[in-house]
Enzyme design. Sequence first.
Site, PDB file in Angstrom:
ATOM      1  N   GLN A 134      -5.126  -1.360   9.572  1.00  0.00           N
ATOM      2  CA  GLN A 134      -4.926  -2.698   9.004  1.00  0.00           C
ATOM      3  C   GLN A 134      -5.491  -3.769   9.943  1.00  0.00           C
ATOM      4  OE1 GLN A 134      -3.727  -3.235   5.885  1.00  0.00           O
ATOM      5  NE2 GLN A 134      -4.045  -5.424   6.142  1.00  0.00           N
ATOM      6  N   ASP A 146     -11.427   2.851   3.772  1.00  0.00           N
ATOM      7  CA  ASP A 146     -11.745   1.428   3.702  1.00  0.00           C
ATOM      8  C   ASP A 146     -13.255   1.197   3.638  1.00  0.00           C
ATOM      9  OD1 ASP A 146      -9.894  -0.634   3.537  1.00  0.00           O
ATOM     10  OD2 ASP A 146      -9.253  -0.418   5.626  1.00  0.00           O
ATOM     11  N   LYS A 152       0.844  -1.207   0.000  1.00  0.00           N
ATOM     12  CA  LYS A 152       0.000   0.000   0.000  1.00  0.00           C
ATOM     13  C   LYS A 152       0.880   1.259   0.000  1.00  0.00           C
ATOM     14  CE  LYS A 152      -3.853  -2.382   2.217  1.00  0.00           C
ATOM     15  NZ  LYS A 152      -4.562  -2.764   3.439  1.00  0.00           N
TER      16      LYS A 152
HETATM   17  N1  GUN Z   1      -7.041  -6.849   6.074  1.00  0.00           N
HETATM   18  C1  GUN Z   1      -7.337  -7.632   5.005  1.00  0.00           C
HETATM   19  N2  GUN Z   1      -7.956  -6.904   4.053  1.00  0.00           N
HETATM   20  C2  GUN Z   1      -8.052  -5.647   4.526  1.00  0.00           C
HETATM   21  C3  GUN Z   1      -8.581  -4.437   3.995  1.00  0.00           C
HETATM   22  O1  GUN Z   1      -9.120  -4.366   2.884  1.00  0.00           O
HETATM   23  N3  GUN Z   1      -8.465  -3.345   4.791  1.00  0.00           N
HETATM   24  C4  GUN Z   1      -7.896  -3.408   6.021  1.00  0.00           C
HETATM   25  N4  GUN Z   1      -7.864  -2.291   6.736  1.00  0.00           N
HETATM   26  N5  GUN Z   1      -7.407  -4.493   6.548  1.00  0.00           N
HETATM   27  C5  GUN Z   1      -7.480  -5.610   5.790  1.00  0.00           C
END
Ligand code: GUN
Length: 288
Positions: free
Chosen positions: A97, A120, A53
């Site tokens: 996350q 998100d 990311k």
């Molecule tokens: N963990 C696995 N997929 C995601 C996601 O799309 N966003 C976040 N914040 N954590 C994750």
Amino acid sequence: MTTILDGKQLSQQIRAEVAASVKTMTSAGQKPPGLAVIIVGDNKASRVYVNSKKKACEEAGIYSREITLDGQTTQAGLLDEIRRLNQDPQIHGILLQLPLPSHLNESEALQTIDPRKDVDGFHPVNVGYLHLGVDTFVPCTPLGVMEMLKRYKVPIEGKTALVIGRSNIVGKPMAALLTKANATVTVAHSRTRDLPALISGADIIVAGLGKPEFVKGEWVKPGSVVIDVGINSVDDPASAKGYRLVGDVEFEPAAQRAGYITPVPGGVGPMTIAMLLANTLKAKEKLS
Ligand code: GUN
């Protein structure tokens, strides 16, 4: 003939589009969009995701800041950090996350993120808007699937869609988006009976159950759209790494029958990151 939905190529195109918009913004003297990623503890998979990311942000000209919190961090400490970022004018998107260590309350933490910075789309306000059909932040994986279907001009209206998996991150928002696009949606899950029969009847299948190659090729309806959200690592002594990545669908036999299909890797996965960048840009535009 089967069309392979190439998420790798498409995500590069979207990332280039985001980068161009960021460039226009900064050339006009504005600040770039800023994304804060909070990672708590040392989950290996989370570390890999967070690194990609950050790299994607840099390439698009988006300012990124990683906040690494110790695995022993308290709930109060985590909430303080989120509140600080809510107030920070350099930050337009906040991503916590997941998963969090088990002593932390995930739901309360997500609710503390300012919904205007919730790139998100996990805050209940944004979840609510999504289900009301109001434009909002949508979770990146289902948003990436919809973007893929749109750009490949895959017809959705009037089709039957089967979403396998009912998670908050993929299954539930996916079902809402397909419903909004006028598909007739069924949500299947671990307690669903006779999944093969449901799969055989579906025009569009979105598989996000997290079981390697669970969906067999012979279950797939000829000409259907097969979207594979699974990323599973399976042992493979023949590979140099000793493992390989497979989806939730048996790719080769399913590809023989499907009209459209996403590969793993190189399908939905890369689209998720591209959508995170697009959501961060959207957050900056809405907050300005
Ligand atoms: N963990 C696995 N997929 C995601 C996601 O799309 N966003 C976040 N914040 N954590 C994750």
